[in-house]
Design a protein around this motif. Structure first.
Motif, PDB file in Angstrom:
ATOM      1  N   VAL A  68     -15.825  22.583  -9.545  1.00  0.00           N
ATOM      2  CA  VAL A  68     -15.002  21.435  -9.155  1.00  0.00           C
ATOM      3  C   VAL A  68     -13.557  21.909  -9.099  1.00  0.00           C
ATOM      4  O   VAL A  68     -13.062  22.513 -10.045  1.00  0.00           O
ATOM      5  CB  VAL A  68     -15.143  20.268 -10.169  1.00  0.00           C
ATOM      6  N   ASN A  69     -12.906  21.658  -7.956  1.00  0.00           N
ATOM      7  CA  ASN A  69     -11.508  22.059  -7.807  1.00  0.00           C
ATOM      8  C   ASN A  69     -10.582  20.890  -8.115  1.00  0.00           C
ATOM      9  O   ASN A  69     -10.951  19.721  -7.947  1.00  0.00           O
ATOM     10  CB  ASN A  69     -11.253  22.542  -6.383  1.00  0.00           C
ATOM     11  N   ARG A  70      -9.380  21.234  -8.525  1.00  0.00           N
ATOM     12  CA  ARG A  70      -8.392  20.203  -8.842  1.00  0.00           C
ATOM     13  C   ARG A  70      -8.187  19.267  -7.652  1.00  0.00           C
ATOM     14  O   ARG A  70      -8.061  19.719  -6.521  1.00  0.00           O
ATOM     15  CB  ARG A  70      -7.066  20.871  -9.207  1.00  0.00           C
ATOM     16  N   GLY A  71      -8.219  17.976  -7.920  1.00  0.00           N
ATOM     17  CA  GLY A  71      -7.943  16.988  -6.877  1.00  0.00           C
ATOM     18  C   GLY A  71      -9.176  16.461  -6.158  1.00  0.00           C
ATOM     19  O   GLY A  71      -9.086  15.505  -5.400  1.00  0.00           O
ATOM     20  N   ALA A  82     -11.906   5.449 -20.614  1.00  0.00           N
ATOM     21  CA  ALA A  82     -11.801   6.891 -20.341  1.00  0.00           C
ATOM     22  C   ALA A  82     -10.370   7.247 -19.930  1.00  0.00           C
ATOM     23  O   ALA A  82      -9.848   8.295 -20.331  1.00  0.00           O
ATOM     24  CB  ALA A  82     -12.790   7.293 -19.246  1.00  0.00           C
ATOM     25  N   LEU A  83      -9.728   6.381 -19.172  1.00  0.00           N
ATOM     26  CA  LEU A  83      -8.345   6.671 -18.749  1.00  0.00           C
ATOM     27  C   LEU A  83      -7.405   6.732 -19.952  1.00  0.00           C
ATOM     28  O   LEU A  83      -6.412   7.462 -19.939  1.00  0.00           O
ATOM     29  CB  LEU A  83      -7.843   5.611 -17.756  1.00  0.00           C
ATOM     30  N   MET A  84      -7.737   5.985 -21.001  1.00  0.00           N
ATOM     31  CA  MET A  84      -6.909   5.981 -22.211  1.00  0.00           C
ATOM     32  C   MET A  84      -6.922   7.341 -22.918  1.00  0.00           C
ATOM     33  O   MET A  84      -6.086   7.607 -23.768  1.00  0.00           O
ATOM     34  CB  MET A  84      -7.383   4.901 -23.188  1.00  0.00           C
ATOM     35  N   VAL A 113     -12.777   4.354  -8.163  1.00  0.00           N
ATOM     36  CA  VAL A 113     -12.884   5.800  -8.375  1.00  0.00           C
ATOM     37  C   VAL A 113     -11.992   6.534  -7.372  1.00  0.00           C
ATOM     38  O   VAL A 113     -11.256   7.461  -7.722  1.00  0.00           O
ATOM     39  CB  VAL A 113     -14.356   6.268  -8.250  1.00  0.00           C
ATOM     40  N   GLN A 114     -12.024   6.068  -6.121  1.00  0.00           N
ATOM     41  CA  GLN A 114     -11.183   6.680  -5.098  1.00  0.00           C
ATOM     42  C   GLN A 114      -9.695   6.541  -5.430  1.00  0.00           C
ATOM     43  O   GLN A 114      -8.925   7.486  -5.279  1.00  0.00           O
ATOM     44  CB  GLN A 114     -11.456   5.999  -3.764  1.00  0.00           C
ATOM     45  N   GLU A 115      -9.313   5.361  -5.902  1.00  0.00           N
ATOM     46  CA  GLU A 115      -7.893   5.139  -6.232  1.00  0.00           C
ATOM     47  C   GLU A 115      -7.448   6.033  -7.383  1.00  0.00           C
ATOM     48  O   GLU A 115      -6.389   6.642  -7.344  1.00  0.00           O
ATOM     49  CB  GLU A 115      -7.675   3.663  -6.623  1.00  0.00           C
ATOM     50  N   ILE A 116      -8.292   6.111  -8.394  1.00  0.00           N
ATOM     51  CA  ILE A 116      -7.963   6.937  -9.557  1.00  0.00           C
ATOM     52  C   ILE A 116      -7.805   8.383  -9.123  1.00  0.00           C
ATOM     53  O   ILE A 116      -6.898   9.098  -9.542  1.00  0.00           O
ATOM     54  CB  ILE A 116      -9.072   6.782 -10.630  1.00  0.00           C
ATOM     55  N   GLU A 133      -4.599   9.135  -7.402  1.00  0.00           N
ATOM     56  CA  GLU A 133      -3.464   9.221  -8.323  1.00  0.00           C
ATOM     57  C   GLU A 133      -3.469  10.528  -9.116  1.00  0.00           C
ATOM     58  O   GLU A 133      -2.655  10.703 -10.015  1.00  0.00           O
ATOM     59  CB  GLU A 133      -3.468   8.026  -9.262  1.00  0.00           C
ATOM     60  N   GLY A 134      -4.419  11.411  -8.807  1.00  0.00           N
ATOM     61  CA  GLY A 134      -4.321  12.749  -9.386  1.00  0.00           C
ATOM     62  C   GLY A 134      -5.408  13.133 -10.373  1.00  0.00           C
ATOM     63  O   GLY A 134      -5.341  14.203 -10.966  1.00  0.00           O
TER      64      GLY A 134
END
Ligand code: ATP
Length: 240
Positions: free
Chosen positions: A27-30, A151-153, A180-183, A186-187
């Motif tokens: 898995v690559n960054r982004g 999980a974001l926390m 999921v797409q929005e998250i 955002e990086g």
């Protein structure tokens, strides 16, 4: 593209059952990377091995350039590898806010934690409206929202999502995929396990197809969505 997660030759067994048999993914960054496959193909076991909940018999897991194969799960979380488990595992007798705070239990930066809590309220206003409500009283979609918020926390760099669409109505599934797409935009990098291959291939950049604990196909999600082998076996004969 820089590699974030590299899994090589992973073998995981439950007693005599070999659930992963030399599984390899990167898995690559982004990216949003989807892992699809039939019931029992080893999707959940892959995520559980990557997050450290089960130990592999063989193989190597590298995350952010470090060999984390033998690390405890909490140490992986602290490094930014965070899983949203199958079935969401919301604590039904705790409030929405308490569930979110659980996601930050390893953190020692209270100011950062409150800033992130505010971010979750902004992202998911429905959770903010229900912050004092017990987790168990939420709808399935709201519980998935809460599981992702929790999980974001933990400040993930890579989010591992196990079947977020499970048990949800089609319109709610589309909403979840949109979050999921929005998250991701955002990086946050995402590894998404789904039985719902159609939805997963729609939002993923790349995908891997798992059969009996091995990767049998991989490539850009758009190509796999047109590949006759995928269409026949995982998309009910219709292209995505
Ligand atoms: P599902 O969509 O049903 O979750 P999956 O692709 O995630 O399927 P896994 O749950 O990873 O597949 O299961 C892979 C194999 O390991 C299957 O043969 C399954 O029966 C077996 N298995 C999974 N968990 C256990 C366990 N705790 N004990 C014994 N066998 C297990």
């Amino acid at each position: 593209m820089s590699s974030m997660l590299r899994v090589t030759e992973l073998e995981t067994a439950y007693g005599a059952i070999l659930a992963l048999q030399g599984m390899q993914i990167e898995v690559n960054r982004g990216e949003v990377v989807a892992l699809i496959g039939a019931n029992g193909a080893g999707k959940t076991t892959s995520l559980r091995t990557i997050s450290g909940l089960v130990a592999p018999r063989r193989g190597r897991i590298e995350f952010l350039g470090q060999n984390i194969t033998g690390w405890r799960p909490d140490r992986r979380v602290a490094l930014g590898l965070v899983q949203v488990p199958e079935g969401r595992s919301i604590l039904g007798r705790m409030t929405v806010q308490e569930n979110l705070e659980m996601g930050a239990y390893l953190r020692r930066d209270p100011a950062g934690v409150s800033a992130d809590l505010k971010r979750v309220w902004d992202r998911f206003p429905r959770l903010a409206e229900r912050k004092g409500q017990l987790g168990g009283t939420l709808s399935g979609g709201e519980q998935q929202m809460l599981a992702i918020g929790r999980a974001l926390m933990a400040r993930p760099q890579l989010l591992l999502l196990d079947e977020p669409s499970m048990g949800l109505a089609p319109l709610v599934v589309q909403e979840v995929m949109q979050w999921v797409q929005e998250i991701n935009r955002e990086g946050i990098t995402v590894l998404l396990v789904e039985q719902n291959a159609r939805q997963a291939l729609r939002i993923a950049h790349r995908a891997y197809v798992l059969e009996t604990g091995r990767v049998v196909l991989h490539g850009p999600a758009a190509d796999l969505a047109r590949d006759p082998r995928v269409v026949g076996a995982y998309l009910g004969g219709r292209t995505a």
